[in-house]
Structure formats: C-alpha cells, structure tokens
Design a protein around this motif. Structure first.
Motif, mmCIF file in Angstrom:
data_model
loop_
_atom_site.group_PDB
_atom_site.id
_atom_site.type_symbol
_atom_site.label_atom_id
_atom_site.label_comp_id
_atom_site.label_asym_id
_atom_site.label_seq_id
_atom_site.Cartn_x
_atom_site.Cartn_y
_atom_site.Cartn_z
ATOM 1 N N ARG A 39 -3.813 -16.345 19.638
ATOM 2 C CA ARG A 39 -4.453 -15.839 20.227
ATOM 3 C C ARG A 39 -5.488 -16.558 21.276
ATOM 4 O O ARG A 39 -5.855 -16.053 22.491
ATOM 5 N N GLU A 40 -5.513 -17.914 21.089
ATOM 6 C CA GLU A 40 -6.082 -18.495 22.058
ATOM 7 C C GLU A 40 -5.391 -18.645 23.404
ATOM 8 O O GLU A 40 -5.908 -18.805 24.609
ATOM 9 N N PHE A 41 -4.117 -18.778 23.169
ATOM 10 C CA PHE A 41 -3.073 -18.816 24.582
ATOM 11 C C PHE A 41 -3.211 -17.455 25.223
ATOM 12 O O PHE A 41 -3.209 -17.456 26.279
ATOM 13 N N CYS A 42 -3.348 -16.495 24.398
ATOM 14 C CA CYS A 42 -3.431 -15.104 25.133
ATOM 15 C C CYS A 42 -4.538 -15.188 25.767
ATOM 16 O O CYS A 42 -4.644 -14.350 26.877
ATOM 17 N N TYR A 43 -5.793 -15.360 25.270
ATOM 18 C CA TYR A 43 -7.094 -15.148 25.635
ATOM 19 C C TYR A 43 -7.173 -16.128 27.058
ATOM 20 O O TYR A 43 -7.739 -15.666 28.064
ATOM 21 N N PHE A 44 -6.628 -17.478 27.041
ATOM 22 C CA PHE A 44 -6.633 -18.172 28.128
ATOM 23 C C PHE A 44 -5.943 -17.823 29.473
ATOM 24 O O PHE A 44 -6.182 -17.785 30.240
ATOM 25 N N THR A 45 -4.710 -17.179 29.053
ATOM 26 C CA THR A 45 -3.744 -16.569 30.202
ATOM 27 C C THR A 45 -4.008 -15.256 30.330
ATOM 28 O O THR A 45 -3.428 -14.953 31.317
ATOM 29 N N GLY A 46 -4.755 -14.513 29.452
ATOM 30 C CA GLY A 46 -4.966 -13.098 29.976
ATOM 31 C C GLY A 46 -3.983 -12.159 29.640
ATOM 32 O O GLY A 46 -3.603 -10.900 29.956
ATOM 33 N N MET A 47 -2.604 -12.596 28.765
ATOM 34 C CA MET A 47 -1.657 -11.957 28.300
ATOM 35 C C MET A 47 -2.093 -11.282 27.338
ATOM 36 O O MET A 47 -2.768 -11.787 26.362
ATOM 37 N N ASP A 48 -1.283 -9.961 26.919
ATOM 38 C CA ASP A 48 -1.540 -9.160 25.660
ATOM 39 C C ASP A 48 -0.930 -10.033 24.489
ATOM 40 O O ASP A 48 0.247 -10.165 24.471
ATOM 41 N N GLU A 49 -1.696 -10.014 23.538
ATOM 42 C CA GLU A 49 -1.383 -10.417 22.225
ATOM 43 C C GLU A 49 -0.407 -9.677 21.687
ATOM 44 O O GLU A 49 0.791 -10.602 21.275
ATOM 45 N N GLU A 50 -0.123 -8.667 21.727
ATOM 46 C CA GLU A 50 0.710 -7.688 20.911
ATOM 47 C C GLU A 50 2.140 -7.793 21.733
ATOM 48 O O GLU A 50 3.300 -8.039 21.193
ATOM 49 N N GLU A 51 2.225 -7.785 22.986
ATOM 50 C CA GLU A 51 3.373 -8.088 23.846
ATOM 51 C C GLU A 51 3.905 -9.670 23.637
ATOM 52 O O GLU A 51 5.358 -9.676 23.573
#
Length: 69
Positions: free
Chosen positions: A49-61
């Motif tokens: 979740r932190e990685f996705c938040y920081f990078t702007g990537m969709d967590e489900e993808e």
C-alpha cells in the motif's frame, strides 16, 4: 487441490525490479526513498500500500502482477 497463499503485504527490491523494469540497485534506492519519506528506520519493511501510494500505481494492478510471479 490448489494451495492457498496469503496476500502479500510487503514489497521487496526484486518485486520493484519486475514491476517497473529497474535494476536491483535502482529498485533498492526507490524503497529507501519511500522509507525516508515515511520516516521509517533503515531496514524497515515497505508495504504494498505504501509503495503504491508513493509511486501512484494502482494497488489492485500491482497485486495482480505479483500474483503472476
């Protein structure tokens, strides 16, 4: 019968390499930057979740891509 595995919570440099096509050193540096930005100590885990938040990537993808590997 298929084995069930728990969902991944933590992301590792090898995962980052595979997801965004960076070398291991760049992937580790990105995780270091995330730790610093979040005020985490050296060596602390970075969650998906932190990685996705920081990078702007969709967590489900990202989760779907990690399940493939």
């Amino acid at each position: 019968m298929a084995k069930l595995y728990p969902e991944r919570i933590v992301i590792y440099p090898k995962d980052v390499e595979n997801l965004i096509g960076k070398c291991e050193r760049s992937a580790s540096e990105l995780l270091r930057q995330i730790r610093r930005a979040l005020g985490k100590p050296r060596g602390a885990f970075v969650t998906l979740r932190e990685f996705c938040y920081f990078t702007g990537m969709d967590e489900e993808e990202v989760r779907a891509e990690l399940r493939k590997r």
